[in-house]
Design a protein around this motif. Structure first.
Motif, PDB file in Angstrom:
ATOM      1  N   GLY A  62      71.097  36.760  47.732  1.00 21.59           N
ATOM      2  CA  GLY A  62      71.435  36.645  49.151  1.00 21.59           C
ATOM      3  C   GLY A  62      70.287  36.272  50.070  1.00 21.59           C
ATOM      4  O   GLY A  62      70.375  36.436  51.281  1.00 21.59           O
ATOM      5  N   TYR A  63      69.214  35.725  49.508  1.00 26.06           N
ATOM      6  CA  TYR A  63      68.038  35.362  50.298  1.00 26.06           C
ATOM      7  C   TYR A  63      67.766  33.869  50.176  1.00 26.06           C
ATOM      8  O   TYR A  63      68.273  33.210  49.279  1.00 26.06           O
ATOM      9  N   VAL A  64      66.940  33.356  51.069  1.00 21.72           N
ATOM     10  CA  VAL A  64      66.414  32.001  50.937  1.00 21.72           C
ATOM     11  C   VAL A  64      64.912  32.110  50.732  1.00 21.72           C
ATOM     12  O   VAL A  64      64.279  33.063  51.210  1.00 21.72           O
ATOM     13  N   ILE A  65      64.374  31.155  50.032  1.00 20.82           N
ATOM     14  CA  ILE A  65      62.917  31.087  49.873  1.00 20.82           C
ATOM     15  C   ILE A  65      62.373  30.331  51.070  1.00 20.82           C
ATOM     16  O   ILE A  65      62.676  29.149  51.248  1.00 20.82           O
ATOM     17  N   TRP A  66      61.601  31.016  51.894  1.00 21.66           N
ATOM     18  CA  TRP A  66      60.998  30.372  53.061  1.00 21.66           C
ATOM     19  C   TRP A  66      59.772  29.572  52.641  1.00 21.66           C
ATOM     20  O   TRP A  66      59.542  28.473  53.103  1.00 21.66           O
ATOM     21  N   ASP A  67      58.989  30.143  51.713  1.00 20.45           N
ATOM     22  CA  ASP A  67      57.769  29.463  51.300  1.00 20.45           C
ATOM     23  C   ASP A  67      57.291  30.053  49.969  1.00 20.45           C
ATOM     24  O   ASP A  67      57.590  31.202  49.645  1.00 20.45           O
ATOM     25  N   VAL A  68      56.558  29.249  49.229  1.00 18.57           N
ATOM     26  CA  VAL A  68      55.857  29.695  48.024  1.00 18.57           C
ATOM     27  C   VAL A  68      54.454  29.116  48.100  1.00 18.57           C
ATOM     28  O   VAL A  68      54.287  27.919  48.323  1.00 18.57           O
ATOM     29  N   GLU A  69      53.463  29.981  47.939  1.00 17.63           N
ATOM     30  CA  GLU A  69      52.070  29.541  47.960  1.00 17.63           C
ATOM     31  C   GLU A  69      51.344  30.125  46.755  1.00 17.63           C
ATOM     32  O   GLU A  69      51.574  31.285  46.400  1.00 17.63           O
ATOM     33  N   ASP A 108      42.315  33.881  47.511  1.00 18.43           N
ATOM     34  CA  ASP A 108      41.903  34.644  48.686  1.00 18.43           C
ATOM     35  C   ASP A 108      40.771  35.554  48.219  1.00 18.43           C
ATOM     36  O   ASP A 108      41.000  36.512  47.485  1.00 18.43           O
ATOM     37  N   GLY A 109      39.554  35.217  48.616  1.00 22.65           N
ATOM     38  CA  GLY A 109      38.397  35.936  48.079  1.00 22.65           C
ATOM     39  C   GLY A 109      38.280  35.609  46.603  1.00 22.65           C
ATOM     40  O   GLY A 109      38.476  34.467  46.188  1.00 22.65           O
ATOM     41  N   PRO A 110      38.044  36.609  45.777  1.00 23.67           N
ATOM     42  CA  PRO A 110      37.885  36.334  44.343  1.00 23.67           C
ATOM     43  C   PRO A 110      39.218  36.297  43.577  1.00 23.67           C
ATOM     44  O   PRO A 110      39.229  36.052  42.383  1.00 23.67           O
ATOM     45  N   TYR A 111      40.330  36.562  44.275  1.00 22.74           N
ATOM     46  CA  TYR A 111      41.613  36.720  43.594  1.00 22.74           C
ATOM     47  C   TYR A 111      42.596  35.586  43.901  1.00 22.74           C
ATOM     48  O   TYR A 111      42.577  35.005  44.980  1.00 22.74           O
ATOM     49  N   TRP A 112      43.463  35.323  42.931  1.00 21.15           N
ATOM     50  CA  TRP A 112      44.554  34.370  43.099  1.00 21.15           C
ATOM     51  C   TRP A 112      45.822  35.140  43.456  1.00 21.15           C
ATOM     52  O   TRP A 112      46.078  36.211  42.906  1.00 21.15           O
ATOM     53  N   TYR A 113      46.618  34.574  44.373  1.00 21.57           N
ATOM     54  CA  TYR A 113      47.871  35.190  44.809  1.00 21.57           C
ATOM     55  C   TYR A 113      48.999  34.175  44.711  1.00 21.57           C
ATOM     56  O   TYR A 113      48.859  33.023  45.137  1.00 21.57           O
ATOM     57  N   LEU A 114      50.112  34.627  44.156  1.00 22.36           N
ATOM     58  CA  LEU A 114      51.354  33.867  44.198  1.00 22.36           C
ATOM     59  C   LEU A 114      52.188  34.565  45.264  1.00 22.36           C
ATOM     60  O   LEU A 114      52.636  35.705  45.063  1.00 22.36           O
ATOM     61  N   ARG A 115      52.331  33.908  46.412  1.00 24.57           N
ATOM     62  CA  ARG A 115      53.015  34.511  47.555  1.00 24.57           C
ATOM     63  C   ARG A 115      54.382  33.866  47.734  1.00 24.57           C
ATOM     64  O   ARG A 115      54.477  32.664  47.992  1.00 24.57           O
ATOM     65  N   ILE A 116      55.400  34.685  47.612  1.00 29.29           N
ATOM     66  CA  ILE A 116      56.778  34.252  47.778  1.00 29.29           C
ATOM     67  C   ILE A 116      57.263  34.844  49.099  1.00 29.29           C
ATOM     68  O   ILE A 116      57.227  36.069  49.287  1.00 29.29           O
ATOM     69  N   THR A 117      57.700  34.001  50.004  1.00 25.06           N
ATOM     70  CA  THR A 117      58.196  34.456  51.293  1.00 25.06           C
ATOM     71  C   THR A 117      59.703  34.233  51.321  1.00 25.06           C
ATOM     72  O   THR A 117      60.160  33.117  51.061  1.00 25.06           O
ATOM     73  N   ILE A 118      60.443  35.302  51.611  1.00 23.22           N
ATOM     74  CA  ILE A 118      61.904  35.237  51.603  1.00 23.22           C
ATOM     75  C   ILE A 118      62.451  35.541  52.985  1.00 23.22           C
ATOM     76  O   ILE A 118      61.777  36.167  53.814  1.00 23.22           O
ATOM     77  N   ASP A 119      63.688  35.126  53.222  1.00 23.85           N
ATOM     78  CA  ASP A 119      64.319  35.394  54.506  1.00 23.85           C
ATOM     79  C   ASP A 119      65.827  35.477  54.325  1.00 23.85           C
ATOM     80  O   ASP A 119      66.362  35.063  53.293  1.00 23.85           O
TER      81      ASP A 119
END
Length: 158
Positions: free
Chosen positions: A24-31, A35-46
């Motif tokens: 029931g969500y939409v994916i607003w963004d995926v990045e 960030d600093g020494p770490y990698w992030y997989l950021r999923i933004t939902i709405d």
């Protein structure tokens, strides 16, 4: 699955899209960002009702095994699922369409007519330009390639 050398965010979005939408969500963004020494997989939902921490947890639990099974990312990373927030960035054409008639903020790479920031009501969004109705009731057209960040505007004082 072989490790992806191209656009990891695009690949991951394709892997999780159906599952996120079925919830029931939409994916607003995926990045996929460092960030600093770490990698992030950021999923933004709405969704229309908004997002809370329980929604983020539900989506995280649903997509984590899908991403793990496909194994598209070579490096270790942190998976984050979040809402886009009230001042969400408007990156995609459909983001801009959602905000037609609403107040937005455009930060520019370089000054246009002496200004690097414009805030106004988004009245038009074309392939290469947007048009804002400024507070003085004049219209300002900006080319998308001039804009470093276009975001929804939230007035914290009202």
């Amino acid at each position: 699955m072989a490790k992806i050398k191209g656009n990891i965010a695009f690949t991951v979005k394709g892997l999780i899209k159906d599952t996120v939408e079925a919830l029931g969500y939409v994916i607003w963004d995926v990045e996929y960002v460092k960030d600093g020494p770490y990698w992030y997989l950021r999923i933004t939902i709405d969704r229309d009702e908004g997002i809370d921490i329980d929604d983020c947890e539900k989506v995280h639990r649903a997509i984590d095994p899908i991403i793990d099974a496909a194994d598209p990312i070579e490096d270790s990373y942190y998976l984050e699922v979040s809402s886009p927030g009230v001042e969400r960035e408007l990156k995609e054409p459909w983001h801009r369409e959602c905000f037609l008639g609403q107040k937005v903020s455009a930060k520019l790479f370089a000054a246009v007519d002496g200004q690097k920031n414009y805030t106004g009501v988004l009245t038009a969004s074309e392939d290469e330009t947007i048009t804002l109705m400024l507070s003085d009731k004049t219209e300002k057209s900006l080319r998308l390639k001039e804009i470093s960040k276009l975001s929804a505007y939230y007035d914290y004082e009202s």
